[in-house]
Design an enzyme around this catalytic site. Structure first.
Site, mmCIF file in Angstrom:
data_model
loop_
_atom_site.group_PDB
_atom_site.id
_atom_site.type_symbol
_atom_site.label_atom_id
_atom_site.label_comp_id
_atom_site.label_asym_id
_atom_site.label_seq_id
_atom_site.Cartn_x
_atom_site.Cartn_y
_atom_site.Cartn_z
ATOM 1 N NE ARG A 146 -8.091 6.137 18.040
ATOM 2 C CZ ARG A 146 -8.210 7.385 17.318
ATOM 3 N NH1 ARG A 146 -7.436 7.877 16.649
ATOM 4 N NH2 ARG A 146 -9.342 7.845 17.366
ATOM 5 C CG HIS B 69 2.087 12.433 19.276
ATOM 6 N ND1 HIS B 69 2.061 12.117 17.690
ATOM 7 C CD2 HIS B 69 0.850 12.026 19.634
ATOM 8 C CE1 HIS B 69 0.678 11.460 17.555
ATOM 9 N NE2 HIS B 69 0.138 11.679 18.779
ATOM 10 C CG HIS C 1 -8.317 8.548 20.685
ATOM 11 N ND1 HIS C 1 -7.768 7.718 21.492
ATOM 12 C CD2 HIS C 1 -7.319 9.342 19.846
ATOM 13 C CE1 HIS C 1 -6.368 7.551 21.215
ATOM 14 N NE2 HIS C 1 -6.213 8.399 20.273
ATOM 15 C CG ASP C 2 -15.384 13.227 20.911
ATOM 16 O OD1 ASP C 2 -16.128 12.522 20.130
ATOM 17 O OD2 ASP C 2 -15.550 14.319 21.681
#
Length: 763
Positions: A389, A487, A230-231
């Protein structure tokens, strides 16, 4: 024939248009105005529909996914400009066809002046103008929030709201935009692509009871990977839930029409029989201006559809600070002179800071009453951070909270060390240190666990220095496939542990499907300490070929009561097709690996003949295997947690990120030598110690606790030495002689006072 001639012809036959309209507005102008209204109306409708669902408390999982993937701020402007461009050209094309009765490409007929006008009208021109780097203050000292001007020769390289890089040419059904397999009738390499949900059912399915735990690595590895992802990348959806061409609502229809790419249900699926009303709603990723059907590109590359990365491509903690100016400012405490980040004004966590609430009071996180069945339970809004998020699960939220606190802790220390520093200097210096943290942690501590020893030596050894010719932009295959490997490393249960690292007696472990969008668990259920202990004290899930994706992600993603849920595996493969990613063997060839041609070859690559058979029963040829699925199906490389293909793609991406970053922490002149040496001793375990009530941690929080990696008292883990940041020019005798008195002052500050608010009390 130029467009100006066609415009004249169209004007002459337009029986209902006035002479003023003929001469006062060009066809380009009129088509733009029509397209603008079409797009704006669709955006308005979609927003109103979302608000209606929220108010009626009927939020569905695909609403949650769409909420997370909504473009905001400047990203929304970029996406809107792309929609304006695409639909203006679509309308132009229709009108030209009516006049000439033959297929024409509007942009082939437009003059340069027409194209320039169209680019200006839609807003696309603004997306490619170079910013004025020479006038940007401190350009060699601090990163811009958007990362424009990192590369002074190519100022938008690696910046937010620019296209993902293509390492291989895109593959679309029409060679321009339509996702692979979208028409369901066009064979690829002589075979039709299987339904992604069928692949998920046949290959990815597992039970929670079949999950094997990783004996080497902690669950922190998994969620730090998500945090790091997410960076680097965020691919927004189109803001519209309604088709621009025929008005179909993607939420209510299984029709395949832009921007709807519904996931079809195969026969025998537990969700029910296939049919026109049974699908998993999904939406296309937003295109970049001038790509796809607009067929007008600014850079001379083929006009295939490209997707936009809303984040910067650098390791700069943009998930903390944001990737655009307005958001970055809104996350700062501008009423303070101490360079602090904004914190929650209503709640504390045992006296420590929490993330601020989203100012829009987003009800997507109002899940407490539904989960606890307590209709009177107090709800709280979503938290807000540099990445939208942040609330996806409370483990991720806890890591966000940790780094927010670390920023404020560092800023306060620097203020005591340098009393003359102004708020902006404190903020920028702290942000700079924090960015260096993530570079150290990712390269030294995290990546060796993922890509293994060979890839580390081959691609990620000694820092070679900055190379302005290297493109650091995140590649489409990295963002859409390779970096989604984790995931399959998520446990079906999130642990919450007490101070002795046993299951917390009051706040028990939480099934993963009950951890989505639950900021209230942080506020009302013990804060972040039990969650962080759970991450460092519990093992990651081991991705095995017969137990891949846990039920919470494959059948219960974003489950809220009775609504249909999402399937993360299907979404990953559908997204890869939406983005035009080539198949498995193309990427194996890119990485210099063998390309299996048949079941025997594939069985050798996977070291599993049965899995190879099941894959080819679906795909027909290894060439067609979705790259994400092929990558996660490979056996691990030595010392890593991905196979050879993803080890290559991930290592190559991080090599480019480092070498193409003008402000990389280890580059000469970015920090002083003494500052660089201090930063190399930074430790994530110490950050946990400094910002929580946790008193013992393993020195390596990514490795499982063991005799080789035992928990130690926090006092035995060295702190970051901030003395190299002491400004020797400060005046008035106010500068401390050493960091020791600052540490003492900080410890006094962080020790909750007797009247401090408990974690579940309102301020």
């Amino acid at each position: 024939m130029h467009l100006s001639v066609l415009i004249l012809g169209i004007c002459l036959v337009a029986a209902h248009a006035s002479p003023t309209e003929h001469h006062g507005r060009s066809l380009v102008q009129r088509c733009f105005e029509e397209a603008k209204k079409l797009v704006d109306d669709a955006y308005t409708y979609s927003r109103a529909e979302s608000l209606r669902r929220v108010r009626k408390n009927v939020v569905a999982p695909h609403d949650v996914l769409r909420f997370m993937k909504q473009p905001r701020g400047d990203t929304r402007s970029a996406v809107r400009a792309a929609d304006y461009m695409e639909h203006t050209l679509r309308l132009l094309q229709q009108r030209l066809h009516r006049i000439n009765k033959r297929s024409l490409n509007a942009t082939d007929l437009m003059t340069p002046e027409d194209l320039l006008k169209l680019a200006e009208l839609t807003g696309c021109a603004a997306r490619i103008r170079d910013p004025p780097c020479r006038t940007t203050q401190n350009i060699d000292k601090y990163r811009t929030i958007t990362s424009v001007c990192n590369n002074l020769q190519n100022p938008r390289l690696g910046a937010s709201n620019t296209p993902f890089a293509r390492w291989l040419p895109a593959e679309y059904d029409d060679n321009i935009s339509i996702p692979k397999g979208f028409t369901r009738i066009k064979p690829i390499n002589n075979f039709l692509l299987p339904l992604v949900r069928q692949v998920s059912n046949n290959i990815l399915s597992t039970t929670d009871q079949g999950v094997e735990s990783d004996k080497e690595f902690s669950h922190m590895v998994t969620f730090f990977g998500q945090w790091n992802d997410h960076d680097l990348s965020f691919t927004p959806f189109s803001p519209s839930i309604r088709s621009f061409s025929n008005g179909v609502n993607c939420d209510e229809s299984c029709e395949r029409t832009e921007p709807c790419i519904p996931i079809e249900i195969p026969p025998g699926d537990p969700r029910g029989p296939p049919g026109p009303d049974n699908c998993i709603p999904a939406f296309r990723s937003a295109p970049v201006c001038g790509t796809g059907f607009s067929a007008y590109n600014f850079g001379g590359e083929p006009a295939v559809r490209e997707q936009i990365n809303a984040l910067t491509s650098f390791l700069d903690l943009s998930q903390v600070y944001g990737s655009e100016e307005k958001l970055a400012l809104s996350l700062r405490n501008l009423s303070s002179d101490d360079g602090l980040m904004l914190v929650n004004s209503e709640f504390r966590d045992n006296g420590r800071e929490l993330l601020p609430f989203h100012p829009l009071q987003v009800n997507m996180c109002a899940t407490r009453g539904r989960i606890t069945k307590d209709t009177d339970a107090r709800e709280v809004p979503c938290f807000i951070a540099g990445d939208s998020r942040v609330d996806e699960n409370f483990a991720l939220t806890s890591i966000h909270t940790l780094f927010l606190r670390e920023h404020n802790r560092l800023a306060r220390q620097l203020k005591r060390l340098n009393p003359d520093w102004k708020s902006e200097t404190l903020y920028q210096e702290t942000r700079k240190i924090m960015g260096a943290y993530t570079q150290v942690f990712v390269f030294r501590d995290y990546l060796p666990h993922i890509v293994g020893n060979v890839a580390m030596r081959r691609h990620l050894g000694r820092y070679p220095g900055y190379d302005p010719t290297v493109n650091p932009s995140i590649s489409n295959v990295f963002a859409t496939a390779a970096y989604r490997f984790a995931h399959l490393a998520i446990q079906p249960m999130l642990s919450r542990l007490d101070q002795d690292f046993n299951e917390h007696p009051q706040f028990s472990n939480v099934p993963l499907f009950m951890a989505f969008f639950t900021p209230w668990r942080i506020v009302f259920e013990g804060g972040v300490d039990p969650v962080l202990r759970g991450l460092i004290g519990s093992p990651a899930k081991l991705n095995t070929q017969d137990h891949m994706l846990v039920e919470a992600l494959r059948n219960r993603l974003f489950q809220f009561v009775q609504h249909i849920t999402l399937d993360l595996g299907s979404l990953n493969m559908q997204r890869g097709r939406d983005h035009g990613l080539p198949g498995y063997n193309a990427w194996r060839k890119f990485c210099g690996l063998s390309q299996p041609k048949n079941q025997e070859d594939l069985g050798q690559v996977l070291n599993n003949s049965d899995l190879a058979r099941r894959l080819l029963d679906l795909y027909g040829t290894p060439d067609n295997i979705d790259v994400w699925l092929g990558g996660v199906a490979e056996p691990f490389v030595d010392g890593g947690r991905v196979g050879p293909l993803f080890a290559c793609l991930i290592a190559n991406q991080f090599k480019k990120i480092r070498q193409g970053d003008r402000l990389w922490y280890d580059r000469r002149g970015v920090f002083t030598p003494s500052q660089q040496n201090a930063l190399k001793t930074a430790n994530l375990a110490r950050i946990i110690c400094d910002n929580t009530g946790i008193t013992s941690v393993p020195r390596d929080v990514f490795n499982a606790v063991s005799r080789r990696n035992p928990r130690v008292q926090c006092r035995n883990i060295p702190r970051l030495n901030l003395n190299p940041w002491r400004d020797t020019s400060c005046s008035g005798g106010l500068c401390p002689n050493s960091i020791d008195e600052i540490v003492t002052a900080e410890e006094n500050l962080l020790t909750p006072e007797p009247n401090s608010l408990p974690h579940n009390k309102v301020a």
